[in-house]
Design a protein around this motif. Structure first.
Motif, PDB file in Angstrom:
ATOM      1  N   THR A 153       0.832  -1.202   0.000  1.00  0.00           N
ATOM      2  CA  THR A 153       0.000   0.000   0.000  1.00  0.00           C
ATOM      3  C   THR A 153       0.867   1.253   0.000  1.00  0.00           C
ATOM      4  O   THR A 153       0.599   2.210  -0.744  1.00  0.00           O
ATOM      5  N   ASP A 163     -11.525  -9.717  -1.392  1.00  0.00           N
ATOM      6  CA  ASP A 163     -11.851  -8.322  -1.074  1.00  0.00           C
ATOM      7  C   ASP A 163     -10.629  -7.425  -1.269  1.00  0.00           C
ATOM      8  O   ASP A 163     -10.725  -6.326  -1.825  1.00  0.00           O
ATOM      9  N   TRP A 164      -9.490  -7.885  -0.785  1.00  0.00           N
ATOM     10  CA  TRP A 164      -8.277  -7.075  -0.899  1.00  0.00           C
ATOM     11  C   TRP A 164      -7.879  -6.893  -2.362  1.00  0.00           C
ATOM     12  O   TRP A 164      -7.509  -5.782  -2.784  1.00  0.00           O
ATOM     13  N   ARG A 209     -10.207  -4.386  -4.010  1.00  0.00           N
ATOM     14  CA  ARG A 209      -9.987  -3.039  -3.489  1.00  0.00           C
ATOM     15  C   ARG A 209      -8.657  -2.477  -3.985  1.00  0.00           C
ATOM     16  O   ARG A 209      -8.581  -1.304  -4.373  1.00  0.00           O
ATOM     17  N   PHE A 210      -7.634  -3.294  -3.986  1.00  0.00           N
ATOM     18  CA  PHE A 210      -6.307  -2.818  -4.356  1.00  0.00           C
ATOM     19  C   PHE A 210      -6.247  -2.419  -5.834  1.00  0.00           C
ATOM     20  O   PHE A 210      -5.526  -1.494  -6.204  1.00  0.00           O
ATOM     21  N   ALA A 259     -10.095   0.358  -6.177  1.00  0.00           N
ATOM     22  CA  ALA A 259     -10.518   1.425  -5.259  1.00  0.00           C
ATOM     23  C   ALA A 259      -9.559   2.602  -5.237  1.00  0.00           C
ATOM     24  O   ALA A 259      -9.972   3.732  -4.977  1.00  0.00           O
ATOM     25  N   ARG A 283     -16.964 -11.464  -8.584  1.00  0.00           N
ATOM     26  CA  ARG A 283     -16.746 -10.062  -8.225  1.00  0.00           C
ATOM     27  C   ARG A 283     -16.328  -9.240  -9.444  1.00  0.00           C
ATOM     28  O   ARG A 283     -16.752  -8.097  -9.624  1.00  0.00           O
ATOM     29  N   HIS A 297     -18.468  -6.203 -11.048  1.00  0.00           N
ATOM     30  CA  HIS A 297     -17.846  -4.882 -11.226  1.00  0.00           C
ATOM     31  C   HIS A 297     -18.032  -4.400 -12.667  1.00  0.00           C
ATOM     32  O   HIS A 297     -18.333  -3.221 -12.902  1.00  0.00           O
TER      33      HIS A 297
END
Length: 433
Positions: A61, A105-106, A109-110, A113, A141, A145
């Motif tokens: 991150t 999820d990660w 998101r990575f 998002a 997912r 999206h």
């Protein structure tokens, strides 16, 4: 959690250092970044994978933000570090047995998002950590999206690019030939699409199809992408159908007749080279420098290089100097007119370095001509140059330092050899006789 606290304290401050985003930061902090990465990789192998995974997530991150904000990264240090962290993450996710839902999820998101930059996570790398159910959830997912973007008519190019790339990698994961071709080939508007299709087909164990699509890319047009596809085509043939690679390299030469193509053909031709040499030289002759240099450096044929340089009107001073130096072993006297041409050419530069080069060339000419019928002409050339280039005290000094200001040697009473013609100072010409 002392381990993860200690590890985080050792590596995260380096990854999050705001100085890394400043001009020239990669040059200054690169070694620190690599040391921090090395510590993290070592701890990942020997420490608790769960805690190492948590620190890796934070490092990823942080480095994503730093790499996006960095103004100057000429050596691609930050991109290299970020890539290494991305490679480490799925391995640790598997070792740490991260729940599939949490990992999905990660990943979503990575990739979707954050707005700093486009980041691609390869589902092929994450398949072992996700497992069959986790991968199915990830596919859902991605589909959701894409549908969400379509409902709101979102024209985000970044999001579409990520989704399309994910579809390509999922096709590779499935080893589905039709899906690989469909997702990689797209609208067939550029050779790069054929290149990518060939690579993916090779990856899933379809070499024959990979070679076919790479060949199609090579013949798509004459772009750099097409050339890359052609190079891939030949490399794949070398690995799978070596008996065909010579024909492929010949085809590449005919489409891109330059040094690289000629060298590649030379390297695979082996004993068969003589039957291709004439065509190679003929095609390279559009560029006198490439033709002469190829003959000199690759073929080691000094005479051929010398003849090509004269026949094709070579103008490259540096290459002429190399040719003359090599040809001295064949015929010293023949290089005199070339050296004279070079002397006049470099003296027009009006620089101290040029004066020294000219002086060295004249010294070599004097040594070659000594005791021959050309001696008088060379001595006369040395004597008249200061008058032809007046008001150049540094040139005279360079000549003096080289020992060229001594008394002239006795002239040889003989007609000048036809190989050496006087060179007009206003227009430098090279005698080609």
């Amino acid at each position: 959690h002392r381990f993860v606290v200690d590890l985080a304290a050792r590596v995260l401050p380096v990854f999050t250092n705001p100085a890394n985003t400043r001009w020239g930061a990669a040059d200054v902090f690169g070694s620190d970044l690599y040391r921090a990465l090395e510590v993290l990789e070592q701890e990942a192998e020997t420490g608790d994978p769960v805690e190492a995974y948590a620190v890796t997530v934070d490092a990823l991150t942080a480095m994503r933000r730093v790499a996006a904000q960095a103004r100057h990264d000429p050596e691609e240090v930050m991109e290299d570090i970020f890539s290494a962290l991305r490679d480490l993450h799925p391995q640790l996710a598997q070792r740490a047995d991260v729940p599939a839902g949490e990992l999905v999820d990660w990943m979503m998101r990575f990739q979707f998002a954050a707005a700093e930059s486009v980041v691609l996570l390869d589902p092929v790398d994450y398949a072992p950590a996700l497992g069959e159910l986790g991968m199915a959830a990830y596919r859902r997912r991605l589909k959701e999206h894409r549908e969400a973007l379509e409902r709101v008519s979102d024209e985000s190019e970044d999001a579409q690019f990520i989704l399309n790339w994910q579809a390509q990698r999922l096709a590779v994961l499935d080893r589905d030939v039709d899906a690989v071709i469909e997702t990689h080939l797209g609208d067939r508007t550029c050779a790069d699409q054929f290149f990518g299709t060939a690579l993916a087909l090779e990856e899933i164990g379809e070499p024959d199809l990979a070679i076919l699509w790479a060949q199609r890319g090579a013949y798509f047009d004459l772009s750099a992408d097409a050339r890359d596809a052609g190079t891939l085509w030949c490399l794949m043939m070398a690995g799978h159908t070596p008996e065909e690679v010579l024909d492929g390299r010949l085809a590449m030469l005919r489409r891109w007749p330059d040094w690289d193509s000629a060298l590649a053909l030379f390297e695979v031709a082996g004993p068969a080279w003589p039957q291709y040499q004439d065509e190679v030289i003929r095609r390279l002759s559009a560029d006198p420098g490439e033709a002469a240099q190829f003959a000199l450096e690759v073929l080691g044929d000094v005479q051929l290089a010398w003849d090509l340089a004269h026949d094709l009107g070579l103008q490259d001073l540096s290459l002429w100097a190399d040719l003359a130096a090599a040809y001295m072993a064949v015929d010293e006297v023949a290089v005199l007119p070339v050296f004279e041409w070079l002397v006049y050419a470099v003296l027009r530069e009006s620089q101290v370095k040029a004066y020294r080069v000219a002086a060295q060339l004249l010294t070599t000419m004097r040594e070659i001509a000594a005791g021959t019928e050309h001696q008088a002409y060379v001595e006369d050339l040395i004597a008249r140059l200061p008058g032809e280039f007046p008001r150049r005290s540094l040139m005279v000094q360079a000549f003096r330092e080289e020992g060229l200001n001594g008394p002239l040697r006795p002239r040889v009473i003989a007609e000048p050899a036809p190989v050496v013609e006087p060179v007009e100072p206003a227009v430098v010409q090279l005698t080609l006789d």
